[in-house]
Design a protein around this motif. Structure first.
Motif, PDB file in Angstrom:
ATOM      1  N   LEU A   1      12.275  -1.995  -3.444  1.00 42.83           N
ATOM      2  CA  LEU A   1      11.729  -0.965  -3.693  1.00 42.83           C
ATOM      3  C   LEU A   1      10.986  -1.012  -2.563  1.00 42.83           C
ATOM      4  CD1 LEU A   1      11.415   1.734  -5.278  1.00 42.83           C
ATOM      5  CD2 LEU A   1       9.497   0.723  -6.121  1.00 42.83           C
ATOM      6  N   VAL A   2       9.993  -1.914  -1.365  1.00 40.48           N
ATOM      7  CA  VAL A   2       9.164  -1.683  -1.223  1.00 40.48           C
ATOM      8  C   VAL A   2      10.115  -1.789   0.428  1.00 40.48           C
ATOM      9  CG1 VAL A   2       7.547  -2.746   0.891  1.00 40.48           C
ATOM     10  CG2 VAL A   2       6.842  -2.881  -1.521  1.00 40.48           C
ATOM     11  N   LEU A   3      11.129  -2.095   0.500  1.00 41.93           N
ATOM     12  CA  LEU A   3      11.780  -2.516   1.608  1.00 41.93           C
ATOM     13  C   LEU A   3      12.705  -0.967   2.053  1.00 41.93           C
ATOM     14  CD1 LEU A   3      13.659  -5.841   1.603  1.00 41.93           C
ATOM     15  CD2 LEU A   3      12.172  -5.160   3.009  1.00 41.93           C
TER      16      LEU A   3
ATOM     17  N   LEU B   1      19.463  -7.090  -1.949  1.00 41.55           N
ATOM     18  CA  LEU B   1      18.697  -7.901  -3.102  1.00 41.55           C
ATOM     19  C   LEU B   1      18.406  -6.749  -4.053  1.00 41.55           C
ATOM     20  CD1 LEU B   1      15.055  -7.406  -1.437  1.00 41.55           C
ATOM     21  CD2 LEU B   1      16.758  -9.695  -1.487  1.00 41.55           C
ATOM     22  N   TYR B   2      19.350  -5.863  -4.047  1.00 41.90           N
ATOM     23  CA  TYR B   2      19.939  -5.134  -4.919  1.00 41.90           C
ATOM     24  C   TYR B   2      21.329  -5.306  -5.521  1.00 41.90           C
ATOM     25  CZ  TYR B   2      16.479  -1.565  -4.354  1.00 41.90           C
ATOM     26  OH  TYR B   2      15.421  -0.654  -4.459  1.00 41.90           O
ATOM     27  N   GLY B   3      22.347  -6.263  -4.871  1.00 39.24           N
ATOM     28  CA  GLY B   3      22.916  -6.587  -5.199  1.00 39.24           C
ATOM     29  C   GLY B   3      23.141  -7.771  -5.543  1.00 39.24           C
TER      30      GLY B   3
ATOM     31  N   ARG C   1       1.193  -1.293   0.029  1.00 39.79           N
ATOM     32  CA  ARG C   1      -0.058   0.076   0.086  1.00 39.79           C
ATOM     33  C   ARG C   1       1.278   1.876  -0.154  1.00 39.79           C
ATOM     34  NH1 ARG C   1      -2.585  -2.509   3.950  1.00 39.79           N
ATOM     35  NH2 ARG C   1      -1.807  -1.367   5.888  1.00 39.79           N
ATOM     36  N   LEU C   2       2.282   1.236   0.215  1.00 38.50           N
ATOM     37  CA  LEU C   2       3.177   2.475   0.280  1.00 38.50           C
ATOM     38  C   LEU C   2       2.940   2.945  -0.637  1.00 38.50           C
ATOM     39  CD1 LEU C   2       5.065   4.285   2.146  1.00 38.50           C
ATOM     40  CD2 LEU C   2       6.476   2.295   1.860  1.00 38.50           C
ATOM     41  N   LEU C   3       4.057   1.740  -1.664  1.00 34.58           N
ATOM     42  CA  LEU C   3       3.838   2.037  -2.914  1.00 34.58           C
ATOM     43  C   LEU C   3       2.833   3.109  -3.498  1.00 34.58           C
ATOM     44  CD1 LEU C   3       6.136  -0.793  -4.163  1.00 34.58           C
ATOM     45  CD2 LEU C   3       6.766   1.355  -3.187  1.00 34.58           C
TER      46      LEU C   3
ATOM     47  N   VAL D   1      12.833  -8.690 -12.356  1.00 37.60           N
ATOM     48  CA  VAL D   1      10.933  -7.724 -11.659  1.00 37.60           C
ATOM     49  C   VAL D   1      11.010  -7.943 -10.009  1.00 37.60           C
ATOM     50  CG1 VAL D   1       9.249  -7.431 -12.360  1.00 37.60           C
ATOM     51  CG2 VAL D   1      10.933  -7.745 -13.868  1.00 37.60           C
ATOM     52  N   ALA D   2      10.567  -9.084  -9.485  1.00 38.67           N
ATOM     53  CA  ALA D   2      10.782  -9.314  -7.546  1.00 38.67           C
ATOM     54  C   ALA D   2      11.521  -8.957  -7.300  1.00 38.67           C
ATOM     55  CB  ALA D   2      10.373 -11.078  -8.085  1.00 38.67           C
TER      56      ALA D   2
END
Length: 293
Positions: free
Chosen positions: A210-212, A170-172, A37-39, A203-204
């Motif tokens: 992004l949420v984190l 996760l970005y790594g 919901r934040l996004l 994508v996942a």
């Protein structure tokens, strides 16, 4: 030279994107932390959309950098996004860098240079087998999951460093898979990419990360989250590069000393810059205090 240009341009876009996103996320409802919901709430905020556009531009540029060179070379370059974040945030806070700010800049940039010069990272065609591939992937994903679970049991203002570190891990992974997808595209074209699991996993990871990140930005000032994010992403990326992508670095005693010193300088520089007053304080805490009174 093209590799370094792409890496620094990507870092510039990422730094601007993080500053704009945090400024918007700090105003989001507290109940949206760690929720998709934040996004949905943030997508209605023009400044956040501009920050996302800048971050996407940075990620696309970093993808070009990854296609030009090795993950273990590109990741330290991307860590300089904090320097660019400092420069953009200075426009918001009207603070000067001062001696601590310049010390952080020197440590971060000098550490990146020392690691690259000492290690001389280079890619090879000897990628590891599936077992080692999934072992490294599982360890990093598991670390991210544990950090999120711990953060869920903490007070809101204590969550940002853990959530940002999880997002960096996760970005790594995402950076590593981006390089893999680039290889698939070169050999099999777009059809090969669409038929591979790596593209969908990217994508996942991007959405979950992004949420984190937005939850971390919402929970406290930028200085509580950006240092952890900036330090953990290159470390995770280098682990993937050496762990299963076939990247190699020099392992002589002198080279190891230079590599360790460079990475330590990067981490110390990141945290010095992250605690500098030029980085804006989040507004969420001010909103909560106003509501409490």
């Amino acid at each position: 030279m093209t590799l370094y240009v792409y890496g620094l341009v990507a870092a510039c876009f990422l730094g601007l994107g993080f500053v704009l996103q945090q400024d918007a996320a700090a105003r989001a409802p507290v109940a949206d932390v760690l929720s998709f919901r934040l996004l949905l709430d943030l997508v209605r905020v023009p400044r956040w959309l501009l920050g996302i556009a800048s971050m996407v531009a940075g990620q696309l540029t970093s993808a070009f950098a990854l296609m030009q060179g090795d993950l273990s070379t590109v990741e330290p370059l991307l860590a300089t996004n904090l320097v660019f974040a400092m420069l953009f945030a200075r426009r918001l806070s009207s603070q000067r860098l001062g001696w601590s700010g310049w010390a952080g800049v020197v440590l971060l940039s000098g550490g990146v240079t020392a690691f690259i010069v000492a290690g001389r990272p280079e890619g090879t065609d000897r990628e590891a087998g599936p077992l080692r591939h999934w072992l490294v992937f599982g360890i990093l994903a598991g670390i991210a999951l544990v950090l999120v679970l711990i953060a869920r049991h903490l007070e809101l203002f204590k969550e940002p460093p853990l959530l940002a570190t999880a997002a960096g891990a996760l970005y790594g992974l995402q950076d590593a898979l981006t390089r893999v997808v680039g290889g698939i595209y070169d050999s099999s074209g777009l059809t090969g990419v669409l038929m591979s699991w790596q593209g969908y996993t990217i994508v996942a990871l991007a959405v979950i990360g992004l949420v984190l990140v937005q939850s971390a930005f919402e929970g406290g000032p930028l200085r509580m989250s950006l240092p952890s994010l900036t330090a953990s992403e290159p470390l995770a990326g280098i682990a993937c590069g050496i762990g299963f992508l076939g990247d190699s670095i020099r392992l002589t005693p002198g080279a190891l000393a230079g590599e360790v010193t460079g990475l330590l300088a990067v981490v110390v520089g990141v945290f010095i810059l992250g605690r500098h007053p030029v980085l804006p304080e989040g507004k969420q805490r001010e909103i909560q205090e106003t509501e409490a009174t």
